[in-house]
Design a protein around this motif. Structure first.
Motif, PDB file in Angstrom:
ATOM      1  N   ALA A 148      19.091  38.834  27.348  1.00  0.00           N
ATOM      2  CA  ALA A 148      17.822  38.066  27.898  1.00  0.00           C
ATOM      3  C   ALA A 148      17.593  36.882  27.711  1.00  0.00           C
ATOM      4  N   SER A 149      18.361  36.290  26.719  1.00  0.00           N
ATOM      5  CA  SER A 149      18.204  34.757  26.338  1.00  0.00           C
ATOM      6  C   SER A 149      19.360  34.372  25.855  1.00  0.00           C
ATOM      7  N   GLY A 150      19.564  32.979  25.369  1.00  0.00           N
ATOM      8  CA  GLY A 150      20.689  32.595  24.796  1.00  0.00           C
ATOM      9  C   GLY A 150      20.457  32.855  23.203  1.00  0.00           C
ATOM     10  N   MET A 151      19.088  32.634  22.762  1.00  0.00           N
ATOM     11  CA  MET A 151      19.002  33.054  21.333  1.00  0.00           C
ATOM     12  C   MET A 151      19.271  34.425  20.971  1.00  0.00           C
ATOM     13  N   SER A 152      19.038  35.233  21.913  1.00  0.00           N
ATOM     14  CA  SER A 152      19.296  36.821  21.582  1.00  0.00           C
ATOM     15  C   SER A 152      20.925  37.123  21.521  1.00  0.00           C
ATOM     16  N   ALA A 153      21.631  36.118  22.461  1.00  0.00           N
ATOM     17  CA  ALA A 153      23.052  36.335  22.323  1.00  0.00           C
ATOM     18  C   ALA A 153      23.759  35.758  21.154  1.00  0.00           C
ATOM     19  N   ILE A 154      23.133  34.683  20.516  1.00  0.00           N
ATOM     20  CA  ILE A 154      23.436  33.883  19.115  1.00  0.00           C
ATOM     21  C   ILE A 154      22.900  35.015  18.342  1.00  0.00           C
ATOM     22  N   ALA A 155      21.919  35.350  18.376  1.00  0.00           N
ATOM     23  CA  ALA A 155      21.422  36.325  17.026  1.00  0.00           C
ATOM     24  C   ALA A 155      22.118  37.518  16.967  1.00  0.00           C
ATOM     25  N   ILE A 160      23.328  21.402  15.865  1.00  0.00           N
ATOM     26  CA  ILE A 160      23.172  22.596  16.846  1.00  0.00           C
ATOM     27  C   ILE A 160      21.659  22.386  17.348  1.00  0.00           C
ATOM     28  N   TYR A 161      21.333  23.111  18.221  1.00  0.00           N
ATOM     29  CA  TYR A 161      19.940  23.348  18.914  1.00  0.00           C
ATOM     30  C   TYR A 161      18.898  23.964  17.622  1.00  0.00           C
ATOM     31  N   GLY A 162      17.836  23.223  17.509  1.00  0.00           N
ATOM     32  CA  GLY A 162      16.919  23.510  16.636  1.00  0.00           C
ATOM     33  C   GLY A 162      16.659  25.083  16.467  1.00  0.00           C
ATOM     34  N   THR A 190      29.933  26.718  15.981  1.00  0.00           N
ATOM     35  CA  THR A 190      29.651  25.520  16.408  1.00  0.00           C
ATOM     36  C   THR A 190      29.248  25.327  18.009  1.00  0.00           C
ATOM     37  N   GLU A 191      28.363  24.289  18.450  1.00  0.00           N
ATOM     38  CA  GLU A 191      28.471  23.977  19.671  1.00  0.00           C
ATOM     39  C   GLU A 191      29.562  23.137  20.210  1.00  0.00           C
ATOM     40  N   SER A 192      30.048  23.331  21.234  1.00  0.00           N
ATOM     41  CA  SER A 192      31.285  22.699  21.595  1.00  0.00           C
ATOM     42  C   SER A 192      31.020  21.120  21.842  1.00  0.00           C
ATOM     43  N   GLY A 220      27.661  19.081  20.683  1.00  0.00           N
ATOM     44  CA  GLY A 220      26.286  19.338  19.930  1.00  0.00           C
ATOM     45  C   GLY A 220      25.060  18.799  20.501  1.00  0.00           C
ATOM     46  N   ASN A 221      24.038  19.632  20.301  1.00  0.00           N
ATOM     47  CA  ASN A 221      22.736  19.297  20.719  1.00  0.00           C
ATOM     48  C   ASN A 221      21.970  18.646  19.544  1.00  0.00           C
ATOM     49  N   PRO A 222      21.348  17.299  19.740  1.00  0.00           N
ATOM     50  CA  PRO A 222      21.426  16.394  20.943  1.00  0.00           C
ATOM     51  C   PRO A 222      22.174  15.354  20.759  1.00  0.00           C
ATOM     52  N   VAL A 255      31.656  29.717  19.459  1.00  0.00           N
ATOM     53  CA  VAL A 255      31.179  28.506  20.122  1.00  0.00           C
ATOM     54  C   VAL A 255      30.015  28.674  20.950  1.00  0.00           C
ATOM     55  N   ASP A 256      29.200  28.014  20.883  1.00  0.00           N
ATOM     56  CA  ASP A 256      27.920  27.730  21.888  1.00  0.00           C
ATOM     57  C   ASP A 256      28.458  26.709  22.922  1.00  0.00           C
ATOM     58  N   ASN A 257      28.733  27.117  24.189  1.00  0.00           N
ATOM     59  CA  ASN A 257      29.271  26.286  25.135  1.00  0.00           C
ATOM     60  C   ASN A 257      28.024  25.894  26.067  1.00  0.00           C
ATOM     61  N   THR A 258      27.024  26.060  25.893  1.00  0.00           N
ATOM     62  CA  THR A 258      25.824  26.040  26.813  1.00  0.00           C
ATOM     63  C   THR A 258      25.688  24.788  27.313  1.00  0.00           C
ATOM     64  N   PHE A 259      26.344  23.401  26.502  1.00  0.00           N
ATOM     65  CA  PHE A 259      26.393  22.070  27.147  1.00  0.00           C
ATOM     66  C   PHE A 259      27.506  21.950  28.241  1.00  0.00           C
ATOM     67  N   TYR A 266      26.488  31.443  25.370  1.00  0.00           N
ATOM     68  CA  TYR A 266      25.704  30.721  26.375  1.00  0.00           C
ATOM     69  C   TYR A 266      24.294  30.810  26.416  1.00  0.00           C
ATOM     70  N   SER A 267      23.703  29.935  26.663  1.00  0.00           N
ATOM     71  CA  SER A 267      22.140  29.917  27.067  1.00  0.00           C
ATOM     72  C   SER A 267      22.574  29.952  28.470  1.00  0.00           C
ATOM     73  N   MET A 268      22.283  30.853  29.430  1.00  0.00           N
ATOM     74  CA  MET A 268      22.374  30.565  30.687  1.00  0.00           C
ATOM     75  C   MET A 268      21.247  29.975  31.533  1.00  0.00           C
ATOM     76  N   THR A 269      20.241  30.010  30.741  1.00  0.00           N
ATOM     77  CA  THR A 269      18.902  29.302  31.129  1.00  0.00           C
ATOM     78  C   THR A 269      19.187  28.024  31.635  1.00  0.00           C
ATOM     79  N   LYS A 270      20.247  27.491  31.141  1.00  0.00           N
ATOM     80  CA  LYS A 270      20.608  25.991  31.416  1.00  0.00           C
ATOM     81  C   LYS A 270      21.533  25.571  32.797  1.00  0.00           C
ATOM     82  N   PHE A 271      22.696  25.145  32.542  1.00  0.00           N
ATOM     83  CA  PHE A 271      23.688  24.936  33.677  1.00  0.00           C
ATOM     84  C   PHE A 271      23.889  25.965  34.405  1.00  0.00           C
TER      85      PHE A 271
HETATM   86  N1  PLP Z   1      21.933  27.029  22.754  1.00  0.00           N
HETATM   87  C1  PLP Z   1      21.666  25.648  23.059  1.00  0.00           C
HETATM   88  C2  PLP Z   1      22.626  24.522  22.958  1.00  0.00           C
HETATM   89  C3  PLP Z   1      20.590  25.314  23.498  1.00  0.00           C
HETATM   90  O1  PLP Z   1      20.109  24.030  23.682  1.00  0.00           O
HETATM   91  C4  PLP Z   1      19.401  26.402  23.639  1.00  0.00           C
HETATM   92  C5  PLP Z   1      18.139  26.093  24.053  1.00  0.00           C
HETATM   93  O2  PLP Z   1      17.622  24.938  24.370  1.00  0.00           O
HETATM   94  C6  PLP Z   1      19.889  27.852  23.149  1.00  0.00           C
HETATM   95  C7  PLP Z   1      21.117  27.789  22.753  1.00  0.00           C
HETATM   96  C8  PLP Z   1      18.822  28.749  23.342  1.00  0.00           C
HETATM   97  O3  PLP Z   1      18.578  29.360  24.602  1.00  0.00           O
HETATM   98  P1  PLP Z   1      17.523  30.273  25.412  1.00  0.00           P
HETATM   99  O4  PLP Z   1      16.500  29.275  25.269  1.00  0.00           O
HETATM  100  O5  PLP Z   1      18.174  30.524  26.523  1.00  0.00           O
HETATM  101  O6  PLP Z   1      17.406  31.363  24.471  1.00  0.00           O
END
Ligand code: PLP
Length: 406
Positions: free
Chosen positions: A87-94, A113-115, A156-158, A160-162, A185-189, A206-211
């Motif tokens: 349902a979200s990137g955060m739930s995938a990571i958690a 990494i993302y806050g 890690t993020e591939s 890193g944010n930001p 690896v979080d490849n959201t970016f 992934y957070s598929m919310t993004k790209f």
């Molecule tokens: N991973 C990265 C790199 C992000 O930037 C974010 C959200 O900004 C997330 C994960 C969390 O994703 P979501 O908002 O879809 O839960």
């Protein structure tokens, strides 16, 4: 290694057509599924007849036909055996971290990494007896020093944010193999740009919310990895996705399925424009970070890892020195130049802009932000592709000249 094309891999996946021969797949919205023979239900519960075994669907928190189609396409794109949508990137990571770690375990994570992910590891997971050490992911020595006997995961993020630090995924994968750890690896970016599993990562999130979705109209996540790990996440007794229940809605899956085919085109254009803007900013001698610039400290490393033809990603970081200057710049960029929108998130067709230190990285304490080089004046620009590039470059140059060079 053969160059990898996520684009070709994706179209090699079995295509799902809709009922009545629709070129778009059907949306299967049922929460529950019926069977002809009553003996089938116990067989599904025993894991002998699930949809992954050519059998039946049971209940949509478990598996749903439309969501499974998206999972299949994502696995093909990432080159993994399987993928599960959330349902979200955060739930995938958690869910991934809770699946891999138990009470008393330890994680070594990138300090950039993302806050929200930082808060999950620094503030929430210690309540469940899981500790994290944050390290500079570009320092092999610091990573090795942080690994303990109870370490289970390197995270890690591939990109890193930001501050756009780049992780050396093959080197981290080798370290994980040596120490019996899992590399997540979080490849959201960097969808399309990087294929972390092909470079040795065990799990890609992934957070598929993004790209990947690209329209900023829904929240979604994904986990890609080996079939046995995805099965663990869905286990009836101990599966984190199964039991915590962050299921993706089939209507959301349908929307993403419809947008996935143009992800390669979108990524190319995000990257092409970000590169042109980063070069323009560098020429103006402002403090710009972009992994496609030769001045980026891990530019050469990134070149060795990227899939050709998708550039270096759509995110630029611009350090304005102070928060006041950064906010001034955002104001001019949005309200005078109409260059983009002041908003968190990324991967939208319009440019999205925010001051990371006070927004999406605000969960990271100020002292830690300073240590990782996250200046209060850092503006994250998630470059969109509306308007012409020439007009956008003019808007950006005018705004930067008036705020940072006046
Ligand atoms: N991973 C990265 C790199 C992000 O930037 C974010 C959200 O900004 C997330 C994960 C969390 O994703 P979501 O908002 O879809 O839960």
């Amino acid at each position: 290694m053969q160059p990898y094309s996520p684009e070709l891999a994706m179209i090699s996946a079995r295509r799902e057509f809709g009922e009545h021969g629709g070129v778009a797949p059907s949306i299967s919205r049922s929460a529950t599924f019926t069977v002809i023979d009553p003996r089938t239900l116990p067989e599904i519960f025993q894991g002998a007849k699930g949809p992954d075994k050519g059998g039946c669907f049971l209940y949509s928190r478990h598996f749903n036909p439309t969501v499974s189609v998206l999972g299949r396409y994502l696995a093909a794109m990432e080159g993994t055996e399987a993928a599960m949508c959330t349902a979200s990137g955060m739930s995938a990571i958690a869910c991934v971290l809770l699946q891999l770690c138990r009470k008393g375990d330890h994680i070594v994570a990138s300090d950039t990494i993302y806050g929200g992910t930082h808060a999950l590891m620094a503030d929430l997971m210690p309540r469940f007896g899981i500790e994290t050490t944050f390290v500079d992911i570009t320092s092999p020595q610091k990573i090795e020093e942080a690994v303990r006997e109870n370490t289970r995961v390197i995270y890690t993020e591939s990109i890193g944010n930001p501050t756009l630090k780049i992780a050396d995924i093959p080197a981290l994968a080798a370290l994980c193999r040596k120490n019996g750890l899992q590399l997540v690896v979080d490849n959201t970016f960097a969808p399309m740009v990087l294929s972390p599993a092909r470079l040795g990562a065990d799990v890609v999130v992934y957070s598929m919310t993004k790209f990947i979705n690209g329209a900023s109209d829904l929240i979604a996540g994904a986990v890609c990895g080996r079939s046995d790990f995805i099965r663990d996440l869905m286990d009836l007794h101990q599966g984190m996705i199964m039991l915590l229940g962050p299921t993706m809605d089939p209507r959301v899956a349908f929307d993403i399925i419809q947008r996935l085919p143009h992800l390669p085109l979108r990524m190319r254009e995000h990257s092409r424009r970000a590169m042109a803007m980063a070069k323009a900013l560098e020429e103006m001698r402002v403090d710009v970070i972009y992994p496609g610039l030769a001045s980026h400290p891990q530019h050469q490393l990134l070149r060795t890892m990227i899939n050709k033809r998708y550039g270096f990603g759509g995110i630029i970081a611009l350090d304005c020195g102070t928060l006041e200057k950064a906010e001034q710049l955002l104001d001019v960029l949005q309200n005078r130049e109409k260059f983009g929108l002041i908003a968190v998130s990324l991967g939208y067709f319009d440019t999205l802009m925010s001051c990371s230190g006070t927004s999406t990285s605000s969960e990271i304490p100020a002292e830690e932000q300073r240590q990782i080089g996250l200046s209060p004046g850092l503006v994250r620009l998630a470059i969109g592709y509306t308007g012409t590039l020439e007009a956008r470059l003019e808007q950006l140059r005018r705004a930067v000249a008036s705020v940072l060079q006046a």
